[in-house]
Design a protein around this motif. Structure first.
Motif, PDB file in Angstrom:
ATOM      1  N   ARG A 289       0.827  -1.219   0.000  1.00 12.25           N
ATOM      2  CA  ARG A 289       0.000   0.000   0.000  1.00 12.25           C
ATOM      3  C   ARG A 289       0.860   1.267   0.000  1.00 12.25           C
ATOM      4  O   ARG A 289       0.463   2.291  -0.544  1.00 12.25           O
ATOM      5  CB  ARG A 289      -0.902   0.014   1.236  1.00 12.25           C
ATOM      6  CG  ARG A 289      -2.149  -0.863   1.148  1.00 12.25           C
ATOM      7  CD  ARG A 289      -3.095  -0.506   2.274  1.00 12.25           C
ATOM      8  NE  ARG A 289      -4.322  -1.291   2.227  1.00 12.25           N
ATOM      9  CZ  ARG A 289      -4.544  -2.396   2.924  1.00 12.25           C
ATOM     10  NH1 ARG A 289      -3.591  -2.846   3.737  1.00 12.25           N
ATOM     11  NH2 ARG A 289      -5.685  -3.041   2.833  1.00 12.25           N
TER      12      ARG A 289
ATOM     13  N   PRO B 167       3.563   2.922  -4.170  1.00 13.21           N
ATOM     14  CA  PRO B 167       2.727   3.028  -5.377  1.00 13.21           C
ATOM     15  C   PRO B 167       3.472   2.817  -6.681  1.00 13.21           C
ATOM     16  O   PRO B 167       2.845   2.560  -7.715  1.00 13.21           O
ATOM     17  CB  PRO B 167       2.177   4.456  -5.289  1.00 13.21           C
ATOM     18  CG  PRO B 167       3.207   5.211  -4.492  1.00 13.21           C
ATOM     19  CD  PRO B 167       3.731   4.223  -3.491  1.00 13.21           C
TER      20      PRO B 167
ATOM     21  N   TRP C 198      -9.396  -2.692  -0.789  1.00 17.01           N
ATOM     22  CA  TRP C 198      -8.291  -2.078  -1.526  1.00 17.01           C
ATOM     23  C   TRP C 198      -8.765  -1.064  -2.561  1.00 17.01           C
ATOM     24  O   TRP C 198      -8.062  -0.770  -3.515  1.00 17.01           O
ATOM     25  CB  TRP C 198      -7.471  -3.170  -2.213  1.00 17.01           C
ATOM     26  CG  TRP C 198      -6.641  -3.935  -1.231  1.00 17.01           C
ATOM     27  CD1 TRP C 198      -7.075  -4.843  -0.323  1.00 17.01           C
ATOM     28  CD2 TRP C 198      -5.231  -3.821  -1.033  1.00 17.01           C
ATOM     29  NE1 TRP C 198      -6.030  -5.319   0.421  1.00 17.01           N
ATOM     30  CE2 TRP C 198      -4.879  -4.718  -0.002  1.00 17.01           C
ATOM     31  CE3 TRP C 198      -4.225  -3.075  -1.645  1.00 17.01           C
ATOM     32  CZ2 TRP C 198      -3.566  -4.863   0.449  1.00 17.01           C
ATOM     33  CZ3 TRP C 198      -2.914  -3.233  -1.203  1.00 17.01           C
ATOM     34  CH2 TRP C 198      -2.601  -4.106  -0.167  1.00 17.01           C
ATOM     35  N   SER C 199      -9.946  -0.538  -2.363  1.00 22.04           N
ATOM     36  CA  SER C 199     -10.442   0.473  -3.293  1.00 22.04           C
ATOM     37  C   SER C 199      -9.544   1.711  -3.218  1.00 22.04           C
ATOM     38  O   SER C 199      -9.190   2.179  -2.150  1.00 22.04           O
ATOM     39  CB  SER C 199     -11.880   0.862  -2.938  1.00 22.04           C
ATOM     40  OG  SER C 199     -11.958   1.350  -1.615  1.00 22.04           O
TER      41      SER C 199
ATOM     42  N   VAL D  19      -6.460   1.764  -4.319  1.00 23.92           N
ATOM     43  CA  VAL D  19      -5.057   1.344  -4.386  1.00 23.92           C
ATOM     44  C   VAL D  19      -4.799   0.703  -5.736  1.00 23.92           C
ATOM     45  O   VAL D  19      -5.497  -0.226  -6.133  1.00 23.92           O
ATOM     46  CB  VAL D  19      -4.725   0.339  -3.260  1.00 23.92           C
ATOM     47  CG1 VAL D  19      -3.269  -0.104  -3.367  1.00 23.92           C
ATOM     48  CG2 VAL D  19      -4.993   0.954  -1.900  1.00 23.92           C
ATOM     49  N   SER D  20      -3.793   1.204  -6.430  1.00 24.64           N
ATOM     50  CA  SER D  20      -3.476   0.668  -7.751  1.00 24.64           C
ATOM     51  C   SER D  20      -1.968   0.714  -7.981  1.00 24.64           C
ATOM     52  O   SER D  20      -1.341   1.766  -7.800  1.00 24.64           O
ATOM     53  CB  SER D  20      -4.190   1.459  -8.846  1.00 24.64           C
ATOM     54  OG  SER D  20      -3.919   0.916 -10.115  1.00 24.64           O
ATOM     55  N   LEU D  21      -1.388  -0.425  -8.360  1.00 27.11           N
ATOM     56  CA  LEU D  21       0.037  -0.497  -8.679  1.00 27.11           C
ATOM     57  C   LEU D  21       0.196  -0.317 -10.190  1.00 27.11           C
ATOM     58  O   LEU D  21       0.325  -1.281 -10.937  1.00 27.11           O
ATOM     59  CB  LEU D  21       0.617  -1.831  -8.210  1.00 27.11           C
ATOM     60  CG  LEU D  21       0.519  -2.125  -6.711  1.00 27.11           C
ATOM     61  CD1 LEU D  21       1.116  -3.487  -6.383  1.00 27.11           C
ATOM     62  CD2 LEU D  21       1.212  -1.033  -5.894  1.00 27.11           C
ATOM     63  N   ASN D  22       0.202   0.912 -10.609  1.00 27.64           N
ATOM     64  CA  ASN D  22       0.188   1.222 -12.041  1.00 27.64           C
ATOM     65  C   ASN D  22       1.516   0.969 -12.740  1.00 27.64           C
ATOM     66  O   ASN D  22       1.591   1.028 -13.973  1.00 27.64           O
ATOM     67  CB  ASN D  22      -0.220   2.689 -12.248  1.00 27.64           C
ATOM     68  CG  ASN D  22      -1.637   2.951 -11.768  1.00 27.64           C
ATOM     69  OD1 ASN D  22      -2.519   2.113 -11.931  1.00 27.64           O
ATOM     70  ND2 ASN D  22      -1.852   4.115 -11.154  1.00 27.64           N
TER      71      ASN D  22
ATOM     72  N   ILE E 187      -5.210  -5.272  -8.597  1.00 27.42           N
ATOM     73  CA  ILE E 187      -4.714  -3.908  -8.419  1.00 27.42           C
ATOM     74  C   ILE E 187      -3.527  -3.596  -9.332  1.00 27.42           C
ATOM     75  O   ILE E 187      -2.894  -2.545  -9.174  1.00 27.42           O
ATOM     76  CB  ILE E 187      -4.295  -3.665  -6.953  1.00 27.42           C
ATOM     77  CG1 ILE E 187      -3.136  -4.581  -6.553  1.00 27.42           C
ATOM     78  CG2 ILE E 187      -5.475  -3.862  -6.017  1.00 27.42           C
ATOM     79  CD1 ILE E 187      -2.584  -4.310  -5.167  1.00 27.42           C
ATOM     80  N   SER E 188      -3.232  -4.492 -10.286  1.00 19.02           N
ATOM     81  CA  SER E 188      -2.075  -4.287 -11.165  1.00 19.02           C
ATOM     82  C   SER E 188      -2.526  -4.264 -12.629  1.00 19.02           C
ATOM     83  O   SER E 188      -2.465  -5.277 -13.339  1.00 19.02           O
ATOM     84  CB  SER E 188      -1.040  -5.403 -10.949  1.00 19.02           C
ATOM     85  OG  SER E 188      -0.716  -5.529  -9.581  1.00 19.02           O
ATOM     86  N   PRO E 189      -2.954  -3.105 -13.118  1.00 20.26           N
ATOM     87  CA  PRO E 189      -3.538  -3.032 -14.476  1.00 20.26           C
ATOM     88  C   PRO E 189      -2.549  -3.285 -15.608  1.00 20.26           C
ATOM     89  O   PRO E 189      -2.961  -3.661 -16.709  1.00 20.26           O
ATOM     90  CB  PRO E 189      -4.097  -1.614 -14.535  1.00 20.26           C
ATOM     91  CG  PRO E 189      -3.303  -0.838 -13.537  1.00 20.26           C
ATOM     92  CD  PRO E 189      -2.992  -1.800 -12.440  1.00 20.26           C
TER      93      PRO E 189
ATOM     94  N   ASN F 217      -4.285  -7.324 -21.463  1.00 20.04           N
ATOM     95  CA  ASN F 217      -3.535  -6.090 -21.272  1.00 20.04           C
ATOM     96  C   ASN F 217      -2.691  -5.750 -22.514  1.00 20.04           C
ATOM     97  O   ASN F 217      -2.546  -4.588 -22.884  1.00 20.04           O
ATOM     98  CB  ASN F 217      -2.597  -6.215 -20.051  1.00 20.04           C
ATOM     99  CG  ASN F 217      -3.393  -6.240 -18.741  1.00 20.04           C
ATOM    100  OD1 ASN F 217      -4.512  -5.745 -18.709  1.00 20.04           O
ATOM    101  ND2 ASN F 217      -2.803  -6.794 -17.688  1.00 20.04           N
TER     102      ASN F 217
END
Length: 357
Positions: free
Chosen positions: A252, A255, A285-286, A288-291, A317-319, A355
């Protein structure tokens, strides 16, 4: 024959009645309080022994014969014991599973504050948290304090507990500022345990004699680790709450991670516990994003539910995730676990393909 039996009983009675005072007290301390009180009918020499006990414990053993009593009736029973007690009470424990927050506890704490209390445990199990009275802070001789489901608000004139050695707070409502001030005002504090107590993400601990610290891991660090690109963690047990909490806190707080490596220890015993599964719920985990995360490497997995949830969480969380490598020991992974891991691997490949499209 009958005369001999009477003589034997009389002899045994004399032996028991003439035991040293310290031995009698040791015997009574090992008994539930209601059984200790009942010994007062044994003889005149036993009548007042229990009233000088240095340790009073009111737990479920105490109220096992009074399950129909209301909380007020239970408190009145405790009051009666205290009013008949003579001398100081160094140790007092109130731990009833049916005990709720009530104003009667205020008078109880006031009584103890005037009777040399050194070890005090108040564990509320039901209802709203109990608001601690100011009389608690007048217990100058207290050395061990254990509280559960209480509201901790110290008055401004309180300087802390100068003799306190151990502080245990469980589900206690307290601000970081108040707790920090209290800890710094306990110069002899050696043991500190904080579990599910308030928002303590920025707690400052000033305790020069502290030897033992047990506390919950915050959801995220006070400051984000923006420059951290690679996270490698070895010998991680996915069934240990503390270890998973640390991992999730680091994720968390980072980032800009690009690569995550997690390796579990090679152990034969795998027991999944429910609190770990709760920590891994995706709904928490709303936002939170590991971009930047592109590669995940997982080793030593067994295919347990907690491992599966961790994998699904990373996927969610990993787009831009490109590769997820899962390594297992086929000789140790059970068939069901291997099947689950295969399914996750397939879903990972599908996600990666989408992706790339």
């Amino acid at each position: 024959m009958e005369r001999n039996m009477k003589e034997m009983r009389g002899s045994t009675s004399d032996i028991i009645s003439n035991l040293p005072q310290s031995v009698k007290e040791t015997i009574l301390v090992c008994l539930p309080i209601q059984d200790a009180v009942r010994t007062s009918v044994l003889s005149k020499k036993w009548r007042y022994i229990w009233t000088k006990l240095p340790r009073l414990v009111f737990d479920d053993n105490f109220c096992r014969e009074s399950t129909r009593k209301t909380k007020t009736e239970l408190m009145m029973t405790i009051y009666q014991v205290l009013l008949l007690h003579r001398g100081p009470i160094p140790k007092f424990i109130l731990n009833l599973s049916r005990l709720e927050s009530c104003s009667e506890i205020n008078q109880l704490i006031l009584f103890l504050s005037n009777n040399g209390i050194q070890e005090f445990a108040l564990l509320i199990r039901k209802g709203d948290p109990y608001k601690l009275p100011s009389s608690l802070f007048s217990c100058e001789q207290i050395r061990c304090l254990r509280l559960r489901s209480c509201v901790f608000k110290s008055p401004p004139e309180v300087k802390g507990f100068s003799r306190l050695l151990e502080l245990v707070l469980y589900e206690v409502v307290v601000t970081a500022d108040i707790l920090s001030s209290l800890i710094s005002s306990c110069p002899l504090l050696e043991k500190l345990s904080l579990k599910r107590s308030g928002n303590l993400d920025s707690l400052e601990i000033n305790a020069p004699n502290l030897r033992f610290l047990c506390c919950g891991v915050p959801k995220r660090l006070p400051n984000s680790l923006n420059n951290l690109k690679t996270l490698k963690l070895f010998f991680v047990c996915f069934e240990e709450v503390n270890e998973i909490s640390v991992i999730l806190c680091l994720i968390r707080s980072s980032p800009n991670l690009e690569k995550i490596t997690v390796v579990a220890p090679s152990t034969e015993t795998v027991v999944v516990i429910y609190p770990v599964l709760e920590l891994l719920e995706i709904k928490d985990w709303s936002g939170v994003s590991l971009n930047q995360l592109q590669v995940v490497q997982l080793g030593g997995l067994y295919g347990t539910r907690s491992e599966l949830k961790f994998i699904k969480l990373l996927l969610a969380i990993s787009p831009v995730l490109e590769t997820m490598f899962i390594q297992t020991d086929s000789e140790k992974v059970v068939d069901e676990g291997l099947r689950i891991l295969n399914e996750v691997t397939i879903s990972t490949l599908v996600t990666s393909s989408r992706n790339q499209i």
